[in-house]
Design an enzyme around this catalytic site. Structure first.
Site, mmCIF file in Angstrom:
data_model
loop_
_atom_site.group_PDB
_atom_site.id
_atom_site.type_symbol
_atom_site.label_atom_id
_atom_site.label_comp_id
_atom_site.label_asym_id
_atom_site.label_seq_id
_atom_site.Cartn_x
_atom_site.Cartn_y
_atom_site.Cartn_z
ATOM 1 N N THR A 122 49.053 36.621 50.965
ATOM 2 C CA THR A 122 49.540 37.997 50.857
ATOM 3 C C THR A 122 50.880 38.175 51.565
ATOM 4 O O THR A 122 51.183 37.438 52.521
ATOM 5 C CB THR A 122 48.502 38.957 51.487
ATOM 6 N N ASP A 123 51.640 39.175 51.126
ATOM 7 C CA ASP A 123 52.909 39.496 51.811
ATOM 8 C C ASP A 123 52.665 39.948 53.243
ATOM 9 O O ASP A 123 53.572 39.922 54.072
ATOM 10 C CB ASP A 123 53.700 40.558 51.028
ATOM 11 N N GLU A 124 51.425 40.376 53.545
ATOM 12 C CA GLU A 124 51.156 40.902 54.888
ATOM 13 C C GLU A 124 51.299 39.842 55.971
ATOM 14 O O GLU A 124 51.409 40.167 57.145
ATOM 15 C CB GLU A 124 49.754 41.520 54.941
ATOM 16 N N TYR A 146 43.353 41.238 59.578
ATOM 17 C CA TYR A 146 43.272 40.688 58.212
ATOM 18 C C TYR A 146 44.445 39.743 57.965
ATOM 19 O O TYR A 146 44.271 38.588 57.565
ATOM 20 C CB TYR A 146 43.273 41.834 57.187
ATOM 21 N N LYS A 150 44.690 35.605 57.199
ATOM 22 C CA LYS A 150 45.323 35.054 55.989
ATOM 23 C C LYS A 150 46.451 34.086 56.392
ATOM 24 O O LYS A 150 46.611 33.029 55.788
ATOM 25 C CB LYS A 150 45.873 36.173 55.099
ATOM 26 N N ASN A 245 54.025 55.659 50.374
ATOM 27 C CA ASN A 245 52.652 56.090 50.031
ATOM 28 C C ASN A 245 52.607 57.534 49.527
ATOM 29 O O ASN A 245 51.834 57.863 48.634
ATOM 30 C CB ASN A 245 51.730 55.910 51.239
ATOM 31 N N ARG A 269 46.763 54.587 60.619
ATOM 32 C CA ARG A 269 46.082 53.317 60.922
ATOM 33 C C ARG A 269 46.787 52.673 62.126
ATOM 34 O O ARG A 269 48.025 52.643 62.152
ATOM 35 C CB ARG A 269 46.211 52.433 59.682
HETATM 36 N N1 NAD Z 1 44.489 43.341 46.598
HETATM 37 C C1 NAD Z 1 45.757 43.107 46.924
HETATM 38 O O1 NAD Z 1 46.618 43.975 46.782
HETATM 39 C C2 NAD Z 1 46.159 41.743 47.444
HETATM 40 C C3 NAD Z 1 47.508 41.497 47.669
HETATM 41 C C4 NAD Z 1 47.901 40.234 48.099
HETATM 42 C C5 NAD Z 1 46.952 39.246 48.289
HETATM 43 N N2 NAD Z 1 45.630 39.516 48.095
HETATM 44 C C6 NAD Z 1 44.673 38.410 48.279
HETATM 45 O O2 NAD Z 1 44.085 38.165 47.026
HETATM 46 C C7 NAD Z 1 42.735 37.727 47.178
HETATM 47 C C8 NAD Z 1 41.814 38.620 46.377
HETATM 48 O O3 NAD Z 1 41.988 39.969 46.839
HETATM 49 P P1 NAD Z 1 41.154 41.152 46.162
HETATM 50 O O4 NAD Z 1 41.914 42.391 46.398
HETATM 51 O O5 NAD Z 1 40.762 40.759 44.801
HETATM 52 O O6 NAD Z 1 39.877 41.139 47.106
HETATM 53 P P2 NAD Z 1 38.413 41.708 46.817
HETATM 54 O O7 NAD Z 1 37.917 42.153 48.148
HETATM 55 O O8 NAD Z 1 38.418 42.667 45.694
HETATM 56 O O9 NAD Z 1 37.606 40.414 46.342
HETATM 57 C C9 NAD Z 1 37.222 39.401 47.206
HETATM 58 C C10 NAD Z 1 36.085 38.647 46.538
HETATM 59 O O10 NAD Z 1 35.722 37.561 47.422
HETATM 60 C C11 NAD Z 1 34.300 37.492 47.481
HETATM 61 N N3 NAD Z 1 33.948 36.882 48.772
HETATM 62 C C12 NAD Z 1 34.120 37.410 50.011
HETATM 63 N N4 NAD Z 1 33.642 36.551 50.939
HETATM 64 C C13 NAD Z 1 33.194 35.457 50.261
HETATM 65 C C14 NAD Z 1 32.618 34.228 50.673
HETATM 66 N N5 NAD Z 1 32.408 33.948 51.967
HETATM 67 N N6 NAD Z 1 32.289 33.332 49.723
HETATM 68 C C15 NAD Z 1 32.480 33.603 48.393
HETATM 69 N N7 NAD Z 1 33.014 34.754 47.950
HETATM 70 C C16 NAD Z 1 33.382 35.671 48.891
HETATM 71 C C17 NAD Z 1 33.834 38.938 47.370
HETATM 72 O O11 NAD Z 1 32.487 39.013 46.938
HETATM 73 C C18 NAD Z 1 34.818 39.485 46.337
HETATM 74 O O12 NAD Z 1 34.342 39.316 45.036
HETATM 75 C C19 NAD Z 1 42.458 37.774 48.675
HETATM 76 O O13 NAD Z 1 42.593 36.476 49.184
HETATM 77 C C20 NAD Z 1 43.534 38.689 49.230
HETATM 78 O O14 NAD Z 1 43.870 38.333 50.550
HETATM 79 C C21 NAD Z 1 45.218 40.744 47.669
#
Ligand code: NAD
Length: 306
Positions: A122-124, A146, A150, A245, A269
């Site tokens: 993630t960009d974070e 978080y 990451k 936002n 936050r």
């Molecule tokens: N949502 C965003 O805007 C965003 C932006 C940048 C990066 N990301 C990254 O993308 C990825 C997906 O993000 P998202 O928003 O879809 O998250 P999400 O929370 O919607 O999905 C995460 C999934 O991982 C599964 N999970 C959690 N712990 C687990 C474990 N121990 N074993 C197996 N499965 C497990 C959960 O059941 C869920 O289905 C993450 O790695 C997140 O850091 C998300």
């Protein structure tokens, strides 16, 4: 190619699985623990396809991961605890899944000689930036638990490339929006509240800036990095669509047809990063660019949640 997609019942992972099943001939195994954030129904429409298998299980389960990885050519790791607010209340599941879970996947990938390991980040991890954009060469400076987990996973993944020659690539995308996102996240939550006439709780003064990437564009970018990214490299994924936002909140209210009186400013936050923004030249050099304008994406998204 046979792909093991972890976290594929979550928001981005499930969109990625749909993308693979609909547009490629890859064999896909989805591994997901179905935490509160995962929903099997996100995969509706792919489960009857004989190129896709769903396995309910945990990325920290070494035995299960070994069994599944043995049949896979590549692993794409979306599985994570992903909500910043939850990480502020309890860091344990974040360290456990995001760091130790990634460690299990990397260890097993080494054992089975995986051809490709894509770590979804993630960009974070860069921390906040008030002006300009982050390039992949900028050092991680995560500012919430978080993001720290990451960043830790990224460093561990990169170390497996350097130390063991594991073909790791890392993607760092900006905020995603689109279908199948958990309603705890800003866009689906605000659409629902606006439609139900409930207040929209906006942190601080609403001036924090995020870069919004439509989830389908991120899925295409991950596929591009999977195929063509150079091992050991990081690829930023972003759209250039930056919005405060408060601006995105107004756009949602406008799209839903609800009043701005529903906006409620609430206590900020802790450690809320002011702005993230990415330089995406490196992935553009692989021939990827975003296809969705923010207006189109928001229209589709609002329609989906309503
Ligand atoms: N949502 C965003 O805007 C965003 C932006 C940048 C990066 N990301 C990254 O993308 C990825 C997906 O993000 P998202 O928003 O879809 O998250 P999400 O929370 O919607 O999905 C995460 C999934 O991982 C599964 N999970 C959690 N712990 C687990 C474990 N121990 N074993 C197996 N499965 C497990 C959960 O059941 C869920 O289905 C993450 O790695 C997140 O850091 C998300």
């Amino acid at each position: 190619m046979h792909l093991l997609v972890t976290g594929g019942a979550g928001f981005i992972g499930s969109n990625f699985v749909h993308h693979l099943v609909d547009t490629t001939d890859h064999q896909v195994t989805t591994l997901d623990a179905l935490t509160y954030a995962g929903d099997r129904s996100n995969l509706d429409g792919t489960l009857s396809n004989d190129r896709h298998e769903f396995v309910e299980g945990d990325i920290r389960d070494r035995e299960l991961v070994t069994e599944l990885a043995a049949d896979a050519d590549a692993i794409v790791n979306f599985a994570a605890e992903s909500h910043v607010d939850r990480s502020i209340n309890d860091t344990e599941p974040f360290v456990s899944t995001n760091v130790q879970g990634t460690q299990v996947l990397l260890d097993v990938s080494r054992e089975v000689d995986i051809e490709r390991f894509v770590q979804i980040s993630t960009d974070e991890v860069y921390g906040e930036i008030l002006d300009g954009t982050f390039a992949e060469s900028d050092p991680p400076d995560p500012r919430n638990p978080y993001a720290a987990t990451k960043a830790s996973a990224d460093l561990l993944a990169h170390s497996f490339y350097v130390t063991y020659d594991l073909p790791v690539v890392i993607t760092r995308s900006s905020n995603n929006y689109g279908p199948r996102q958990h309603p705890e996240k800003l866009i689906p939550k605000f659409i629902k509240h606006a439609a139900d006439g409930e207040s929209l709780p906006l942190y601080g003064d609403g001036s924090n800036v995020r870069e919004w990437t439509y989830v389908f564009d991120n899925c295409r970018a991950v596929e591009r990095v999977l195929k063509e990214g150079d091992p050991g490299e990081i690829y930023n994924i972003g759209s250039g669509h930056e919005l405060q936002n408060i601006e995105i909140t107004r756009k949602i209210l406008d799209e839903v047809g609800a009043s701005e009186d529903l906006i409620e400013f609430v206590e900020d936050r802790p450690g809320h990063d002011q702005r993230y923004a990415l330089d995406t030249e490196k992935i553009e050099a692989l021939g990827w660019e975003p296809e969705w304008s923010f207006e189109q994406g928001l229209e589709e998204t609002v329609e989906y949640y309503l």
